[in-house]
Enzyme design. Structure first.
Site, PDB file in Angstrom:
ATOM      1  N   ASP A   9       0.734  -1.234   0.143  1.00  0.00           N
ATOM      2  CA  ASP A   9       0.050   0.082  -0.054  1.00  0.00           C
ATOM      3  C   ASP A   9       1.024   1.293  -0.108  1.00  0.00           C
ATOM      4  OD1 ASP A   9      -2.344   1.861   0.026  1.00  0.00           O
ATOM      5  OD2 ASP A   9      -1.905   1.876   2.434  1.00  0.00           O
ATOM      6  N   SER A  10       0.484   2.532  -0.054  1.00  0.00           N
ATOM      7  CA  SER A  10       1.072   3.646  -0.102  1.00  0.00           C
ATOM      8  C   SER A  10       1.605   3.743   1.206  1.00  0.00           C
ATOM      9  CB  SER A  10       0.187   4.877  -0.694  1.00  0.00           C
ATOM     10  OG  SER A  10      -1.169   4.715   0.162  1.00  0.00           O
ATOM     11  N   TYR A  41      -0.588   8.565  -2.398  1.00  0.00           N
ATOM     12  CA  TYR A  41      -0.613   8.109  -3.962  1.00  0.00           C
ATOM     13  C   TYR A  41      -1.977   8.789  -4.372  1.00  0.00           C
ATOM     14  CZ  TYR A  41       2.693   4.286  -3.617  1.00  0.00           C
ATOM     15  OH  TYR A  41       3.973   3.464  -3.483  1.00  0.00           O
ATOM     16  N   GLY A  42      -2.822   9.024  -3.566  1.00  0.00           N
ATOM     17  CA  GLY A  42      -4.268   9.506  -4.142  1.00  0.00           C
ATOM     18  C   GLY A  42      -4.420  10.845  -4.541  1.00  0.00           C
ATOM     19  N   CYS A  72      -3.666  -1.137  -1.999  1.00  0.00           N
ATOM     20  CA  CYS A  72      -4.136   0.387  -2.091  1.00  0.00           C
ATOM     21  C   CYS A  72      -5.310   0.437  -3.212  1.00  0.00           C
ATOM     22  CB  CYS A  72      -2.980   1.059  -2.548  1.00  0.00           C
ATOM     23  SG  CYS A  72      -3.181   2.670  -2.898  1.00  0.00           S
ATOM     24  N   ASN A  73      -6.312   0.938  -2.878  1.00  0.00           N
ATOM     25  CA  ASN A  73      -7.348   1.562  -4.048  1.00  0.00           C
ATOM     26  C   ASN A  73      -6.851   2.264  -5.103  1.00  0.00           C
ATOM     27  OD1 ASN A  73     -10.274   0.784  -2.906  1.00  0.00           O
ATOM     28  ND2 ASN A  73      -8.893   0.960  -1.221  1.00  0.00           N
ATOM     29  N   THR A  74      -5.919   3.197  -4.855  1.00  0.00           N
ATOM     30  CA  THR A  74      -5.411   4.161  -5.925  1.00  0.00           C
ATOM     31  C   THR A  74      -4.532   3.600  -6.912  1.00  0.00           C
ATOM     32  OG1 THR A  74      -5.748   6.039  -4.169  1.00  0.00           O
ATOM     33  CG2 THR A  74      -4.236   6.284  -6.144  1.00  0.00           C
ATOM     34  N   GLU A 151      -4.852   9.561   9.126  1.00  0.00           N
ATOM     35  CA  GLU A 151      -3.675   9.363   9.629  1.00  0.00           C
ATOM     36  C   GLU A 151      -3.053  10.138  10.796  1.00  0.00           C
ATOM     37  OE1 GLU A 151      -0.674   8.308   7.758  1.00  0.00           O
ATOM     38  OE2 GLU A 151      -2.038   7.094   6.019  1.00  0.00           O
ATOM     39  N   CYS A 184     -11.375   3.196  -0.273  1.00  0.00           N
ATOM     40  CA  CYS A 184     -10.057   3.740   0.020  1.00  0.00           C
ATOM     41  C   CYS A 184      -9.605   2.880   1.356  1.00  0.00           C
ATOM     42  CB  CYS A 184     -10.086   5.246   0.282  1.00  0.00           C
ATOM     43  SG  CYS A 184      -8.532   5.730   1.080  1.00  0.00           S
ATOM     44  N   THR A 185      -8.376   2.377   1.644  1.00  0.00           N
ATOM     45  CA  THR A 185      -7.882   1.730   2.580  1.00  0.00           C
ATOM     46  C   THR A 185      -8.346   2.289   3.890  1.00  0.00           C
ATOM     47  OG1 THR A 185      -5.862   2.856   2.373  1.00  0.00           O
ATOM     48  CG2 THR A 185      -6.206   0.623   1.442  1.00  0.00           C
ATOM     49  N   HIS A 186      -8.252   3.608   4.206  1.00  0.00           N
ATOM     50  CA  HIS A 186      -8.488   4.351   5.477  1.00  0.00           C
ATOM     51  C   HIS A 186     -10.137   4.218   5.826  1.00  0.00           C
ATOM     52  CE1 HIS A 186      -4.539   5.480   4.352  1.00  0.00           C
ATOM     53  NE2 HIS A 186      -4.218   6.260   5.456  1.00  0.00           N
TER      54      HIS A 186
HETATM   55  N1  DGL Z   1      -4.128   3.919   0.061  1.00  0.00           N
HETATM   56  C1  DGL Z   1      -4.949   5.009  -0.572  1.00  0.00           C
HETATM   57  C2  DGL Z   1      -5.985   4.234  -1.202  1.00  0.00           C
HETATM   58  O1  DGL Z   1      -6.606   3.292  -0.567  1.00  0.00           O
HETATM   59  C3  DGL Z   1      -5.396   5.863   0.259  1.00  0.00           C
HETATM   60  C4  DGL Z   1      -3.925   6.833   0.757  1.00  0.00           C
HETATM   61  C5  DGL Z   1      -3.370   7.451  -0.500  1.00  0.00           C
HETATM   62  O2  DGL Z   1      -3.793   8.521  -0.988  1.00  0.00           O
HETATM   63  O3  DGL Z   1      -2.154   6.901  -0.588  1.00  0.00           O
HETATM   64  O4  DGL Z   1      -6.412   4.752  -2.231  1.00  0.00           O
END
Ligand code: DGL
Length: 281
Positions: A9-10, A41-42, A72-74, A151, A184-186
């Site tokens: 993941d990012s 990454y987003g 990571c979704n992004t 975060e 999104c992971t969060h």
């Molecule tokens: N892990 C990213 C996602 O799931 C969220 C955090 C980021 O923007 O890197 O999209």
């Protein structure tokens, strides 16, 4: 111990996917890489995210994984086809499992899709859900404030989180959505806040759980499943392991192993960071 599952993941967020996979498949060993030096990454371009994702995958391949999960979704939205072309092992992103879970709860009402700017701009969830549920109205919204709030350790009851959710979810409430994809992971960490802001009767689609189900299915199908025991969990990050250790506990629960820092020389140099200083066999 068999080959591990590689997950990247990012940064921290992919730990929601690690937790879901640990719960579902406790015998599997996991090597997790969080690219904390380059998070988020987003907000980056698709090209940059695709490059980072390829580098993350290459790094994880040093651990001889049997399977890679792009947690990571992004990165899944921007890079999955490129990764699948480039690497010769099964690679699963979070978008398809999330879309499948959305299909399962779809009841004809509109479906909301939430994610980072890059994920929403890519249209990856929209296309995946449209394929499965043609004709369903989709309401998309990027929620750029939510990742930094999580975060920072702010939870669903925090007043700033509440205000951000009320603003972001307004179009979903107005459209009368029946389900919302937490793309999104969060976001799974704010589930209670989403539920409160959306009101009763709206289903939340947590892609982390959907991914764990899919990993279990695919490992069984490929005959790669670890039969029994408790797998290892190794955590590696490209920056600030102390912060990852502290905030990661919120994502992972009680099971928080030590976190190893991967320097740029290790990351780009080709050696396993833990292997440094070992005598050659
Ligand atoms: N892990 C990213 C996602 O799931 C969220 C955090 C980021 O923007 O890197 O999209």
């Amino acid at each position: 111990m068999g080959q591990p599952i590689g997950i990247f993941d990012s940064g921290l967020g992919g730990l929601t996917v690690v937790r879901a996979i640990r719960d579902r498949l406790p015998a599997e060993s996991i090597v997790y890489f969080g690219d904390t030096a380059r998070v988020p990454y987003g907000t980056k371009s698709g090209e940059a995210v695709a490059r980072f994702a390829c580098e993350d995958c290459e790094f994880l391949c040093r651990y001889d994984p049997k399977f890679i999960v792009v947690a990571c979704n992004t990165a899944s939205a921007a890079a999955l086809p490129a990764l699948s072309r480039r690497f010769r092992l099964p690679i699963l992103g979070v978008i398809e499992p999330g879309a499948r879970a959305a299909e399962a709860v779809g009841d004809g009402r509109p479906i909301g899709i939430l994610g980072t700017e890059r994920t929403i701009a890519s249209g990856a969830y929209r296309r995946a859900i449209e394929r499965r549920l043609p004709g369903t109205r989709l309401v998309e919204r990027a929620c750029p404030l939510l990742v930094p709030l999580v975060e920072e350790g702010r939870g669903p009851g925090d007043p700033i989180v509440r205000a951000a959710l009320a603003e972001y979810l307004q179009p979903m409430v107005e459209a009368g959505v029946g389900a919302v994809v937490l793309g999104c992971t969060h976001y799974p960490l704010l589930k209670d806040g989403f539920a409160e802001a959306l009101g009763p009767g709206v289903r939340l689609v947590d892609s982390a759980e959907a991914v764990a189900d899919e990993v279990a299915y695919l490992l069984t199908t490929y005959g790669l499943r670890e039969p029994s025991g408790r797998g290892d969990l190794r955590l590696l990050v490209s920056d600030n392991p102390e912060r990852f250790q502290a905030v990661g506990r919120w994502f992972l629960g009680d099971e928080m192993p030590p976190v190893t820092h991967v320097s740029p020389e290790d990351f780009f140099g080709g050696a396993r960071p833990e292997g440094k200083g070992e005598e050659p066999a």
